[in-house]
Write an enzyme that holds these catalytic residues in place. Structure first.
Site, PDB file in Angstrom:
ATOM      1  CB  SER A  14      -0.905   0.032   1.235  1.00  0.00           C
ATOM      2  OG  SER A  14      -1.891  -0.957   1.115  1.00  0.00           O
ATOM      3  NE  ARG A  18      -2.579   4.796   0.322  1.00  0.00           N
ATOM      4  CZ  ARG A  18      -3.183   3.640   0.036  1.00  0.00           C
ATOM      5  NH1 ARG A  18      -2.492   2.639  -0.484  1.00  0.00           N
ATOM      6  NH2 ARG A  18      -4.480   3.487   0.246  1.00  0.00           N
ATOM      7  NE  ARG A 111     -11.074  -6.006  -7.306  1.00  0.00           N
ATOM      8  CZ  ARG A 111     -10.037  -5.740  -6.517  1.00  0.00           C
ATOM      9  NH1 ARG A 111      -8.817  -5.928  -6.950  1.00  0.00           N
ATOM     10  NH2 ARG A 111     -10.243  -5.285  -5.299  1.00  0.00           N
ATOM     11  CB  SER A 155     -13.195   1.357   0.078  1.00  0.00           C
ATOM     12  OG  SER A 155     -12.190   1.423  -0.906  1.00  0.00           O
ATOM     13  CD  GLN A 157      -8.069  -0.456  -3.505  1.00  0.00           C
ATOM     14  OE1 GLN A 157      -9.031  -0.599  -4.268  1.00  0.00           O
ATOM     15  NE2 GLN A 157      -7.151  -1.387  -3.350  1.00  0.00           N
ATOM     16  CG  ASP A 303      -5.606  -6.799   1.892  1.00  0.00           C
ATOM     17  OD1 ASP A 303      -6.679  -6.925   1.277  1.00  0.00           O
ATOM     18  OD2 ASP A 303      -4.844  -5.825   1.734  1.00  0.00           O
ATOM     19  CE  LYS A 330     -10.943  -6.365  -0.596  1.00  0.00           C
ATOM     20  NZ  LYS A 330     -10.442  -4.994  -0.705  1.00  0.00           N
ATOM     21  NE  ARG A 334      -8.571 -12.113  -1.845  1.00  0.00           N
ATOM     22  CZ  ARG A 334      -7.775 -11.077  -1.706  1.00  0.00           C
ATOM     23  NH1 ARG A 334      -7.935 -10.253  -0.688  1.00  0.00           N
ATOM     24  NH2 ARG A 334      -6.794 -10.855  -2.572  1.00  0.00           N
ATOM     25  NE  ARG A 377      -3.953  -9.633   0.060  1.00  0.00           N
ATOM     26  CZ  ARG A 377      -2.747  -9.105   0.262  1.00  0.00           C
ATOM     27  NH1 ARG A 377      -1.832  -9.773   0.919  1.00  0.00           N
ATOM     28  NH2 ARG A 377      -2.448  -7.893  -0.188  1.00  0.00           N
TER      29      ARG A 377
HETATM   30  C1  S3P Z   1      -5.812  -1.173  -0.166  1.00  0.00           C
HETATM   31  C2  S3P Z   1      -7.063  -1.153   0.376  1.00  0.00           C
HETATM   32  C3  S3P Z   1      -7.904  -2.345   0.513  1.00  0.00           C
HETATM   33  C4  S3P Z   1      -7.069  -3.624   0.399  1.00  0.00           C
HETATM   34  C5  S3P Z   1      -6.133  -3.582  -0.761  1.00  0.00           C
HETATM   35  C6  S3P Z   1      -5.164  -2.419  -0.624  1.00  0.00           C
HETATM   36  C7  S3P Z   1      -5.047   0.094  -0.269  1.00  0.00           C
HETATM   37  O1  S3P Z   1      -8.885  -2.341  -0.518  1.00  0.00           O
HETATM   38  O2  S3P Z   1      -7.910  -4.745   0.296  1.00  0.00           O
HETATM   39  O3  S3P Z   1      -5.379  -4.789  -0.837  1.00  0.00           O
HETATM   40  O4  S3P Z   1      -3.827   0.065  -0.485  1.00  0.00           O
HETATM   41  O5  S3P Z   1      -5.685   1.151  -0.126  1.00  0.00           O
HETATM   42  P1  S3P Z   1     -10.286  -1.538  -0.371  1.00  0.00           P
HETATM   43  O6  S3P Z   1     -10.005  -0.109  -0.324  1.00  0.00           O
HETATM   44  O7  S3P Z   1     -11.062  -1.923  -1.609  1.00  0.00           O
HETATM   45  O8  S3P Z   1     -10.903  -2.054   0.890  1.00  0.00           O
END
Ligand code: S3P
Length: 417
Positions: A14, A18, A111, A155, A157, A303, A330, A334, A377
């Site tokens: 993550s 970024r 997705r 979320s 993201q 995760d 995901k 999952r 995963r």
């Molecule tokens: C992530 C946020 C999560 C996670 C993903 C990485 C991130 O997803 O499952 O592996 O780096 O912001 P979601 O924002 O869809 O929950």
């Protein structure tokens, strides 16, 4: 099988995404150490190149330089398997001059992206997805205005895409999250000089410039470490130490969960920059208690659900993971994958509405046609399940493990020899 020894992790996925993607908005130059080796993070680095920038790997480091928010008009960016790359890029490109196209592999093309497109559109962005709300995503940069937004789904993201777009928007962009999720974007924007603050329960960002630090070191990935830390908890005689991993509280809830199951966990903090990090020891401690996860906790261990589900099959009693339907969208479904594949090995997992119920303990049996569904995963969870079961299992589609943890089998070999 028994796991013992010390292991190191490549940089957190993550944070790596970024630092690479924020460099598109920032000024300055940055030398990144321990950037993730995950295929997903290579996809983010490659996205910079597709947009006309330069992400250069040399001597094990990643060199990033400012692009001053000027990107190659008409760029077509293949986001591969990476939802984080696509969703964060939507925030980056929403106000960028030019037209951009985002696509991905077969899994990513299924997705949901509309959840990100919708608030960005409310800010004035010109974005379209396929009618099913999935990629391809087309963006034509436009003037943005801040909005007041409460996340309808927890979320990180989605939150990140809106905050990033807020850096280029007129006025204030406010994002409230009723359920907390990982906070790396907020942390990095603050450190890089953005006008961002937390006020009255919402993150507020104003149009501002950010600057890259000259050097940035990514702590090890706790979500990768989780496989061996949880593995040690269920394999008699095991003790492992994950060195130099990220200890951000929004990422290590799983340690609290396994500790609550009766597993001895020791955390040794080592540093604070760019976020808290240190060493974590996990030791096999005998009989496991069940594990319960509530809806409010889910984003803090989203995760880790697959490996925690495996652990729960070895616990004495019934574990309940509540409200986990996000797991259905995901890299694969999952929940379905866990129920069917661990089920083939004799585990008893049951779906009750949006809850997953796991009855333990169970003696896992080998099975000769386990399926990863191309999901890294799930593949790693099954690889550990096979380590607990008798020899003779076969898993189809293990190569996807490189999406997040290319060193997985090397580490497994080191810890088992
Ligand atoms: C992530 C946020 C999560 C996670 C993903 C990485 C991130 O997803 O499952 O592996 O780096 O912001 P979601 O924002 O869809 O929950």
């Amino acid at each position: 099988m028994k796991l013992s020894g010390t292991f190191k992790l490549a940089g957190d996925k993550s944070i790596s995404h970024r630092i690479a993607l924020l460099s598109l908005m920032a000024s300055g130059e940055c030398e990144v150490s321990n950037y993730s080796t995950a295929k997903d993070c290579m996809t983010s680095a490659q996205a910079l190149n597709s947009l006309g920038g330069v992400a250069r790997f040399s001597g094990g480091k990643l060199f990033l330089s400012s692009m001053e928010y000027r990107f190659k008009n008409g760029a077509n960016i293949d986001c591969g398997n990476s939802g984080t790359t696509m969703r964060l890029l939507m925030g980056v490109l929403a106000a960028a001059p030019g037209k951009f196209y985002l696509t991905g592999d077969e899994s990513l093309m299924r997705r949901p992206m509309e959840r990100v497109a919708k608030p960005l559109r409310e800010m004035g962005a010109n974005i379209s997805c396929a009618p099913s709300g999935t990629p391809p995503v087309t963006l034509q940069g436009d003037e943005l205005t801040g909005i007041d937004y409460t996340l309808p789904v927890p979320s990180a993201q989605l939150k990140s895409a809106i905050l990033i777009a807020g850096l280029r928007a007129e006025g204030v962009t406010r994002v409230a999250e009723p359920v907390k999720s990982r906070d790396h974007t907020e942390n990095m924007l603050k450190t890089f000089g953005a006008d961002i603050s937390f006020q009255s329960g919402a993150w507020c960002v104003r149009r501002s410039k950010i600057e890259l630090p000259s050097a940035f070191s990514v702590p090890g990935d706790p979500s990768s470490a989780a496989f061996f830390l949880c593995g040690a908890a269920m394999l008699r005689g095991s003790e492992v130490i994950a060195e130099g991993i990220l200890l951000n509280p929004t990422r290590i809830k799983f340690l609290e969960k396994i500790n609550g199951m009766g597993v001895r966990i020791e955390i040794e903090p080592k540093g604070e920059s760019p976020e808290p990090w240190g060493n974590v020891m996990s030791r096999y401690s005998g009989q496991l208690s069940p594990c319960n996860i509530t809806a409010d906790e889910l984003p803090l261990l989203v995760d880790e659900v697959p490996i925690l589900a495996l652990l729960a099959t070895q616990a004495h009693g019934v574990s309940v993971f509540q409200e986990i339907s996000e797991l259905r969208i995901k890299e694969s479904d999952r929940i379905a994958a866990l129920v069917s594949e661990l089920g083939k090995m004799g585990a008893r997992l049951q779906i009750d509405g949006s809850n997953l119920i796991i009855h333990g303990p169970c003696r896992l049996k080998s099975h000769n046609s386990l399926e990863s569904f191309g999901d890294h995963r799930i593949a790693m969870t099954l690889a550990l399940a096979c380590g607990i079961a008798d020899a003779g299992s076969e898993i189809r589609g293990l190569s996807c493990i490189s999406i997040s943890y290319p060193e997985f089998f090397d580490t497994m070999k080191e810890l088992t020899s």
